[in-house]
Write a protein that holds these residues in place. Structure first.
Motif, PDB file in Angstrom:
ATOM      1  N   ASP A   1      13.883  69.101   4.231  1.00  0.00           N
ATOM      2  CA  ASP A   1      14.573  70.362   3.990  1.00  0.00           C
ATOM      3  C   ASP A   1      14.441  71.234   5.250  1.00  0.00           C
ATOM      4  O   ASP A   1      13.317  71.504   5.688  1.00  0.00           O
ATOM      5  N   PRO A   2      15.538  71.681   5.829  1.00  0.00           N
ATOM      6  CA  PRO A   2      15.479  72.492   7.060  1.00  0.00           C
ATOM      7  C   PRO A   2      14.664  73.769   6.897  1.00  0.00           C
ATOM      8  O   PRO A   2      13.925  74.160   7.804  1.00  0.00           O
ATOM      9  N   ARG A   3      14.779  74.408   5.750  1.00  0.00           N
ATOM     10  CA  ARG A   3      14.035  75.658   5.540  1.00  0.00           C
ATOM     11  C   ARG A   3      12.524  75.404   5.573  1.00  0.00           C
ATOM     12  O   ARG A   3      11.789  76.148   6.221  1.00  0.00           O
ATOM     13  N   ASP A   4      12.062  74.340   4.916  1.00  0.00           N
ATOM     14  CA  ASP A   4      10.638  74.014   4.937  1.00  0.00           C
ATOM     15  C   ASP A   4      10.159  73.693   6.346  1.00  0.00           C
ATOM     16  O   ASP A   4       9.056  74.066   6.743  1.00  0.00           O
ATOM     17  N   ARG A   5      10.997  73.008   7.095  1.00  0.00           N
ATOM     18  CA  ARG A   5      10.647  72.655   8.472  1.00  0.00           C
ATOM     19  C   ARG A   5      10.524  73.926   9.330  1.00  0.00           C
ATOM     20  O   ARG A   5       9.588  74.071  10.119  1.00  0.00           O
ATOM     21  N   ILE A   6      11.466  74.841   9.152  1.00  0.00           N
ATOM     22  CA  ILE A   6      11.427  76.099   9.906  1.00  0.00           C
ATOM     23  C   ILE A   6      10.185  76.903   9.532  1.00  0.00           C
ATOM     24  O   ILE A   6       9.486  77.429  10.394  1.00  0.00           O
ATOM     25  N   LEU A   7       9.894  76.994   8.236  1.00  0.00           N
ATOM     26  CA  LEU A   7       8.711  77.737   7.800  1.00  0.00           C
ATOM     27  C   LEU A   7       7.429  77.103   8.327  1.00  0.00           C
ATOM     28  O   LEU A   7       6.515  77.799   8.774  1.00  0.00           O
TER      29      LEU A   7
ATOM     30  N   ASP B   1      21.262  88.007  24.366  1.00  0.00           N
ATOM     31  CA  ASP B   1      22.417  87.136  24.582  1.00  0.00           C
ATOM     32  C   ASP B   1      22.005  85.675  24.605  1.00  0.00           C
ATOM     33  O   ASP B   1      22.654  84.818  24.017  1.00  0.00           O
ATOM     34  N   ARG B   2      20.904  85.393  25.281  1.00  0.00           N
ATOM     35  CA  ARG B   2      20.436  84.019  25.438  1.00  0.00           C
ATOM     36  C   ARG B   2      20.084  83.372  24.105  1.00  0.00           C
ATOM     37  O   ARG B   2      20.320  82.185  23.903  1.00  0.00           O
ATOM     38  N   PHE B   3      19.534  84.139  23.190  1.00  0.00           N
ATOM     39  CA  PHE B   3      19.085  83.571  21.934  1.00  0.00           C
ATOM     40  C   PHE B   3      20.041  83.808  20.771  1.00  0.00           C
ATOM     41  O   PHE B   3      19.739  83.456  19.635  1.00  0.00           O
ATOM     42  N   ALA B   4      21.211  84.343  21.034  1.00  0.00           N
ATOM     43  CA  ALA B   4      22.190  84.573  19.969  1.00  0.00           C
ATOM     44  C   ALA B   4      22.581  83.261  19.297  1.00  0.00           C
ATOM     45  O   ALA B   4      22.692  83.193  18.066  1.00  0.00           O
ATOM     46  N   ALA B   5      22.775  82.216  20.076  1.00  0.00           N
ATOM     47  CA  ALA B   5      23.151  80.917  19.510  1.00  0.00           C
ATOM     48  C   ALA B   5      22.022  80.347  18.654  1.00  0.00           C
ATOM     49  O   ALA B   5      22.282  79.731  17.605  1.00  0.00           O
ATOM     50  N   VAL B   6      20.787  80.559  19.069  1.00  0.00           N
ATOM     51  CA  VAL B   6      19.644  80.082  18.287  1.00  0.00           C
ATOM     52  C   VAL B   6      19.591  80.803  16.948  1.00  0.00           C
ATOM     53  O   VAL B   6      19.414  80.181  15.895  1.00  0.00           O
ATOM     54  N   ARG B   7      19.753  82.127  16.981  1.00  0.00           N
ATOM     55  CA  ARG B   7      19.744  82.894  15.726  1.00  0.00           C
ATOM     56  C   ARG B   7      20.857  82.424  14.799  1.00  0.00           C
ATOM     57  O   ARG B   7      20.642  82.261  13.590  1.00  0.00           O
ATOM     58  N   GLU B   8      22.029  82.187  15.342  1.00  0.00           N
ATOM     59  CA  GLU B   8      23.153  81.745  14.521  1.00  0.00           C
ATOM     60  C   GLU B   8      22.873  80.382  13.905  1.00  0.00           C
ATOM     61  O   GLU B   8      23.170  80.149  12.733  1.00  0.00           O
ATOM     62  N   ARG B   9      22.272  79.485  14.661  1.00  0.00           N
ATOM     63  CA  ARG B   9      21.950  78.147  14.129  1.00  0.00           C
ATOM     64  C   ARG B   9      20.918  78.251  13.013  1.00  0.00           C
ATOM     65  O   ARG B   9      21.038  77.568  12.000  1.00  0.00           O
ATOM     66  N   ILE B  10      19.941  79.109  13.159  1.00  0.00           N
ATOM     67  CA  ILE B  10      18.948  79.315  12.100  1.00  0.00           C
ATOM     68  C   ILE B  10      19.633  79.845  10.847  1.00  0.00           C
ATOM     69  O   ILE B  10      19.356  79.398   9.733  1.00  0.00           O
ATOM     70  N   ARG B  11      20.555  80.775  11.024  1.00  0.00           N
ATOM     71  CA  ARG B  11      21.298  81.306   9.873  1.00  0.00           C
ATOM     72  C   ARG B  11      22.081  80.203   9.178  1.00  0.00           C
ATOM     73  O   ARG B  11      22.113  80.118   7.953  1.00  0.00           O
ATOM     74  N   GLN B  12      22.721  79.345   9.956  1.00  0.00           N
ATOM     75  CA  GLN B  12      23.496  78.248   9.379  1.00  0.00           C
ATOM     76  C   GLN B  12      22.593  77.293   8.608  1.00  0.00           C
ATOM     77  O   GLN B  12      22.925  76.873   7.500  1.00  0.00           O
ATOM     78  N   LEU B  13      21.466  76.936   9.180  1.00  0.00           N
ATOM     79  CA  LEU B  13      20.557  75.996   8.533  1.00  0.00           C
ATOM     80  C   LEU B  13      19.933  76.570   7.265  1.00  0.00           C
ATOM     81  O   LEU B  13      19.656  75.834   6.323  1.00  0.00           O
ATOM     82  N   SER B  14      19.731  77.874   7.246  1.00  0.00           N
ATOM     83  CA  SER B  14      19.086  78.489   6.095  1.00  0.00           C
ATOM     84  C   SER B  14      20.021  78.576   4.897  1.00  0.00           C
ATOM     85  O   SER B  14      19.578  78.644   3.761  1.00  0.00           O
ATOM     86  N   GLY B  15      21.324  78.612   5.154  1.00  0.00           N
ATOM     87  CA  GLY B  15      22.279  78.741   4.066  1.00  0.00           C
ATOM     88  C   GLY B  15      22.345  80.131   3.473  1.00  0.00           C
ATOM     89  O   GLY B  15      23.076  80.370   2.515  1.00  0.00           O
ATOM     90  N   THR B  16      21.593  81.077   4.024  1.00  0.00           N
ATOM     91  CA  THR B  16      21.589  82.428   3.472  1.00  0.00           C
ATOM     92  C   THR B  16      22.438  83.385   4.279  1.00  0.00           C
ATOM     93  O   THR B  16      22.668  84.504   3.862  1.00  0.00           O
ATOM     94  N   GLY B  17      22.854  82.943   5.448  1.00  0.00           N
ATOM     95  CA  GLY B  17      23.626  83.824   6.310  1.00  0.00           C
ATOM     96  C   GLY B  17      22.770  84.733   7.166  1.00  0.00           C
ATOM     97  O   GLY B  17      23.188  85.241   8.168  1.00  0.00           O
ATOM     98  N   ARG B  18      21.505  84.946   6.748  1.00  0.00           N
ATOM     99  CA  ARG B  18      20.588  85.776   7.554  1.00  0.00           C
ATOM    100  C   ARG B  18      19.279  85.047   7.813  1.00  0.00           C
ATOM    101  O   ARG B  18      18.317  85.633   8.260  1.00  0.00           O
ATOM    102  N   GLY B  19      19.195  83.770   7.509  1.00  0.00           N
ATOM    103  CA  GLY B  19      17.986  83.025   7.791  1.00  0.00           C
ATOM    104  C   GLY B  19      16.826  83.337   6.861  1.00  0.00           C
ATOM    105  O   GLY B  19      15.720  82.910   7.076  1.00  0.00           O
TER     106      GLY B  19
END
Length: 86
Positions: free
Chosen positions: A1-7, A62-80
Motif C-alpha cells: 500500500d503506497p500510503r503505508d510505505r510513505i508513512l 518549485d523544485r519539489f512541486a512535482a514531488v508534492r503532486e506525486r504524493i497527492r496522487q499516491l495518497s488518493g486524498t488529493g492532499r496527501g
C-alpha cells in the motif's frame, strides 16, 4: 500500500532527523560554545542574516512541486492526507 510505505518512510526519516538533532545539541553546539568567542558568534549571526532559507525559498518550492503532486496522487486524498504548503 503506497500510503503505508510513505508513512513508514516518514517515521524512519523522523527518527533519523531527531537523532541528528540530538547529536548537534550534545556534541556540535557544546563544542562550539566551548571553542567560539563572542566575536565568532557575532560574525556568524551577521552572515546568517544574508542566507536564503533553502526550505522556504521559491526555488525549493518549485523544485519539489512535482514531488508534492506525486504524493497527492499516491495518497488518493488529493492532499496527501497531510497539510502541505504549495
Amino acid at each position: 500500500d503506497p500510503r503505508d510505505r510513505i508513512l513508514s518512510d516518514a517515521r524512519r526519516w523522523l527518527m533519523t532527523y531527531r537523532r541528528h538533532m540530538r547529536m548537534e545539541e550534545t556534541v556540535l553546539f557544546s563544542a562550539a560554545e566551548r571553542e567560539m568567542s563572542a566575536a565568532d558568534w557575532a560574525g556568524l549571526g551577521d552572515r546568517a542574516l544574508m542566507l536564503t532559507d533553502p526550505v522556504h525559498a521559491q526555488a525549493a518550492a518549485d523544485r519539489f512541486a512535482a514531488v508534492r503532486e506525486r504524493i497527492r496522487q499516491l495518497s488518493g486524498t488529493g492532499r496527501g492526507g497531510v497539510a502541505m504548503a504549495s
